[in-house]
Write a protein that holds these residues in place. Structure first.
Motif, short mmCIF file in Angstrom:
data_model
loop_
_atom_site.label_atom_id
_atom_site.label_comp_id
_atom_site.label_asym_id
_atom_site.label_seq_id
_atom_site.Cartn_x
_atom_site.Cartn_y
_atom_site.Cartn_z
N UNK A 32 11.20 -0.53 30.40
CA UNK A 32 9.94 0.79 30.21
C UNK A 32 10.24 2.55 29.02
N UNK A 33 11.45 2.83 29.17
CA UNK A 33 12.38 3.54 28.44
C UNK A 33 12.71 2.39 27.23
N UNK A 34 13.35 1.51 27.35
CA UNK A 34 13.88 0.99 26.17
C UNK A 34 12.79 0.32 25.46
N UNK A 35 11.54 -0.43 25.83
CA UNK A 35 10.31 -0.84 25.31
C UNK A 35 9.85 0.33 24.34
N UNK A 36 9.73 1.70 25.28
CA UNK A 36 8.84 2.49 24.13
C UNK A 36 10.03 2.91 23.01
N UNK A 37 11.45 2.87 22.86
CA UNK A 37 12.32 3.60 22.10
C UNK A 37 11.88 2.26 20.92
N UNK A 38 12.03 1.46 21.31
CA UNK A 38 12.19 -0.24 20.40
C UNK A 38 10.35 0.38 19.33
N UNK A 39 9.81 0.25 19.88
CA UNK A 39 8.29 1.10 19.84
C UNK A 39 8.11 2.26 18.63
N UNK A 40 9.00 3.03 18.91
CA UNK A 40 8.95 4.34 17.84
C UNK A 40 9.81 4.16 17.09
N UNK A 41 10.65 3.14 16.76
CA UNK A 41 11.24 2.83 16.53
C UNK A 41 10.94 1.93 14.81
N UNK A 42 10.36 1.33 15.62
CA UNK A 42 9.04 -0.07 14.60
C UNK A 42 8.23 1.06 13.55
N UNK A 43 7.48 2.32 14.55
CA UNK A 43 6.48 2.53 14.05
C UNK A 43 7.77 3.87 12.41
N UNK A 44 8.41 3.83 13.00
CA UNK A 44 9.37 4.98 12.56
C UNK A 44 9.80 3.75 10.91
N UNK A 45 9.81 2.90 11.70
CA UNK A 45 10.28 1.70 9.62
C UNK A 45 9.05 1.69 9.65
N UNK A 46 7.86 1.25 9.59
CA UNK A 46 6.45 0.79 9.30
C UNK A 46 5.92 2.28 8.88
#
Length: 95
Positions: A32-46
């Motif tokens: 769950x933490x890995x998935x949240x970090x992936x989501x946060x990074x994708x948002x930053x890259x957007x």
């Protein structure tokens, strides 16, 4: 705002995303933490793609660069201030 100073941060985010996407944990909470970090990074890259990286999503003001360097997925001044406050508590605790 110039994005040249963000180049290494953006490269690091991209590398972290690839690493995290390759990670799998058998433990649901860790995943769950890995998935949240992936989501946060994708948002930053957007935000990078929209030329909005490093700017508060609520006010449009620039988030202090030193805080972006420490936590490149910050998206608001409120979040930055919370993070700064936590950092001060953490640092005082170990001084």
């Amino acid at each position: 705002m110039t994005y040249d100073r963000y180049t290494s941060i953006i490269q690091e985010l991209t590398a972290s995303l690839k690493e995290l996407e390759a990670s799998q944990s058998q433990h649901p909470l860790i995943q769950q933490y890995i998935n949240q970090e992936i989501s946060d990074i994708k948002h930053a890259l957007q935000l990078v793609e929209k030329n909005r990286f490093g700017l508060c999503e609520m006010s449009g003001e620039e988030i202090p660069f030193d805080l972006i360097k420490m936590n490149p997925t910050l998206t608001s001044l409120t979040e930055a201030n919370d993070w700064r406050h936590y950092g001060k508590i953490h640092m005082d605790r170990y001084s």
